[in-house]
Design an enzyme around this catalytic site. Sequence first.
Site, short mmCIF file in Angstrom:
data_model
loop_
_atom_site.label_atom_id
_atom_site.label_comp_id
_atom_site.label_asym_id
_atom_site.label_seq_id
_atom_site.Cartn_x
_atom_site.Cartn_y
_atom_site.Cartn_z
N HIS A 137 0.84 -1.20 0.00
CA HIS A 137 0.00 0.00 0.00
C HIS A 137 0.87 1.25 0.00
CE1 HIS A 137 -3.31 -2.70 1.27
NE2 HIS A 137 -4.09 -1.77 0.76
N LYS A 141 -0.34 4.78 4.53
CA LYS A 141 -1.23 3.84 5.21
C LYS A 141 -0.59 3.39 6.51
CE LYS A 141 -4.00 -0.34 4.52
NZ LYS A 141 -5.23 0.28 5.04
#
Length: 233
Positions: A137, A141
Amino acid sequence: MLRILLVGHGRMGQLVERLASAHACEVAGIVSSRSGPGAIRSGHFGPVDVAIDFTQPSAVAENFHQLAERKINVVVGTTGWQRDEAALREIAIRDGIGVLASANFSIAMAVFRTVVQDAARRFGPLSDIGAWIHESHHAAKKDAPSGTALMLKTAMEHAGYPRPVDVSSTRAGSIPGTHVVGFDAAAETMTLVHEVRDRAVFAHGALQAAAWLKGRQGWFSMDNMLENLKSGI
């Protein structure tokens, strides 16, 4: 026109706001970290059909309490709050609201999970097959592993895969989200991959979930929604 309350106005909340009109939704109000404590309880939003929560794990329980008090159904897209799930389920029953909670609102991910689950069930009895999950990600995040990776691991375990599943994470750049599930034997490897190219897919899914949840009572998953849509319910 479905009237939604946005709880959280970060990257995902802003996406939901921008895409709402494409799903015949009107934003009745926005509650953010700057709104102050009790903002849902005291806010003047007019009629609200469904709230969509993309906040922080530490905020979900209090948001939920306030939404339940106002009898507002809620789509929960935040991850990392599951330690509170049993208590929140009781509140949902007590106050008669509908809840759809998911670590991932991609329709393709819902299908991907069932494929992974079936593979785990088939490979489970074969003692020489190891399994792993790797997810990637964007650098901003915070949770690692992601809620989606943990959801996939749980699905594999529930399918009867009896051995440890190695889970690893990468946080770099602007990656919207990639999940790779692998099964490895001495002479061959099988990998299953789900890759998101645009995080707007999560906002579209959350808005679809909100429309489906309107007027319902109970605790639901993406599987419930997709099964009902398939049968026309």
